[in-house]
Design an enzyme around this catalytic site. Sequence first.
Site, PDB file in Angstrom:
ATOM      1  CE  LYS A  87       7.031   0.482   0.721  1.00  0.00           C
ATOM      2  NZ  LYS A  87       6.318   0.993  -0.484  1.00  0.00           N
ATOM      3  CB  SER A 162       3.853  -2.017  -1.167  1.00  0.00           C
ATOM      4  OG  SER A 162       4.487  -0.807  -1.514  1.00  0.00           O
ATOM      5  CB  SER A 186       2.811   1.749  -2.353  1.00  0.00           C
ATOM      6  OG  SER A 186       2.585   0.508  -2.944  1.00  0.00           O
TER       7      SER A 186
HETATM    8  N1  GLN Z   1      -0.263  -2.048  -5.528  1.00  0.00           N
HETATM    9  C1  GLN Z   1       0.467  -1.615  -6.677  1.00  0.00           C
HETATM   10  C2  GLN Z   1       1.344  -2.730  -7.183  1.00  0.00           C
HETATM   11  O1  GLN Z   1       1.214  -3.787  -6.677  1.00  0.00           O
HETATM   12  C3  GLN Z   1       1.271  -0.390  -6.344  1.00  0.00           C
HETATM   13  C4  GLN Z   1       2.435  -0.709  -5.526  1.00  0.00           C
HETATM   14  C5  GLN Z   1       3.260   0.502  -5.236  1.00  0.00           C
HETATM   15  O2  GLN Z   1       2.821   1.623  -5.376  1.00  0.00           O
HETATM   16  N2  GLN Z   1       4.504   0.265  -4.878  1.00  0.00           N
HETATM   17  O3  GLN Z   1       2.124  -2.573  -8.047  1.00  0.00           O
END
Ligand code: GLN
Length: 497
Positions: A87, A162, A186
């Site tokens: 990532k 994400s 994420s």
């Molecule tokens: N979807 C969540 C957010 O927007 C978690 C994102 C993540 O775990 N980096 O914060």
Amino acid sequence: MATETSIACLTAHAAAELLRRGEISSVELTQAVLERIAELEPKIHAYLLVTAEDALEQARRADEKLAQARRSGERASPLQGVPMTIKDVISTQGVTTTAGSRVLENFVPVYDAAVIEKLKAAGAHLIGKTNLDEFAMGSSTENSGYGVTRNPWDLERVPGGSSGGSAAAMAADEGIFALGTDTGGSVRQPASLTSTVGLRPSYGRVSRWGVIAFASSLDQVGPMTKDVRDAALILNIIAGHDARDATTVDVPVPNYLDALETRDWRLKGMRVGVPREYFVEGMAREVEAALRAAIAHLEALGAEIHAVSLPHTEYALPTYYILAPAEASANLARYDGVKYGPRADVPGDVWDVMRATRGRGFGAEVKRRIMLGTYALSAGYYDAYYVKAQKVRTLIKRDFDAAFDKVDVLVSAASPVPPFRIGERVDDPLQMYLADVFTLAQPLAGIPAICIPAGFSAGLPVGMQIMARAFEEEKMLRVAYAYEQTTEWHKRKPQLA
Ligand code: GLN
């Protein structure tokens, strides 16, 4: 053309074994993955950068080391010759790392993140960096500054976020194993949406050194893989104390593969809790049905199923969306065009330059979070929002402590819905935030959780989340492995011809 029988389909443990035995070479494996990437990237866009030349060079060196090990009768490093998919929020030395943001368009880290150091030391080599929501803020990968990633199961749908690029790469066999990061789901939610495996470790289990920070008290790096064994294998390598990350905990790292050393899938004596608060309104009926069936399967394997309650669950979402933006507003203050990334060339003083750099470099969601977080931390509102949220965080953690006094693991869905359509939620932040209802409480409590394939709804993936007490990853791995080895879901592959 790469086909279903391409060796790009291999898992990391299977590939490492074939490499050790000399049945495939690292160059062949790397080449197969690169072919798969070349074939599918025009459709999927999982990667932001593919380091093809360097990957092949590393593969050649790995082949020499593998041959050397075979000659001398030594066992090669556990991932010798295996390419890795990372990532793009994790720093890689000499390789552009953008965090999915235009504000870091040309940022080339001068060092590897701790997890990358460890994976390289274990013999893996980088093949590319994957797409993500900008600074890991989002649930669909649509917030990337570099275009959307498509779900291999349905190209009109999101792969989750994400870490959507890493998840899509695993589902499409455009890689062997991957890393993601999980602040509020994420790693797990994209795993759920792509029928792959995503493991969020306990907070403090894995070093965050060299990982671009979103919300430091929540961020963790986790394996994103094609099966549970790979999740355990990769966790073995990346886990452990690191003096450069003061929040890593200095407790022994078990061999997570030991939890899998059984041919007996019976879960006798395993107490599995089903939290009633995780069956919410708005949850898709098919997701609930798949989860109920998965729970029945665990029971058939001998697990004791207990109804439990985590009474503060409904506060996880508002608590997370105060604390995570608050931390983000502090962490993102450093992107001003002076220290990193492109600088806006505007007339005026340094403030004008910073304002213009941030105004152009950050996307809408990142700006929204910075504003929310700055507001929650401002003098007049600090107690009402930030301090209150911290107190609720403690209550959420206590819910889990109490539950784990009665059961070994908890199970739930990881996403309330199967993959949604691209564009469906992107203009409605609240709808997007609801994609995480089931994955926010665990980071707030610091506990580990894994998401594994648990069925399909009209051809679209549904995942099951298994949670454990902090630093008891072995238990959730055991349950995950027993479920996986006695079901067929993880063997299904998307039709990408
Ligand atoms: N979807 C969540 C957010 O927007 C978690 C994102 C993540 O775990 N980096 O914060």
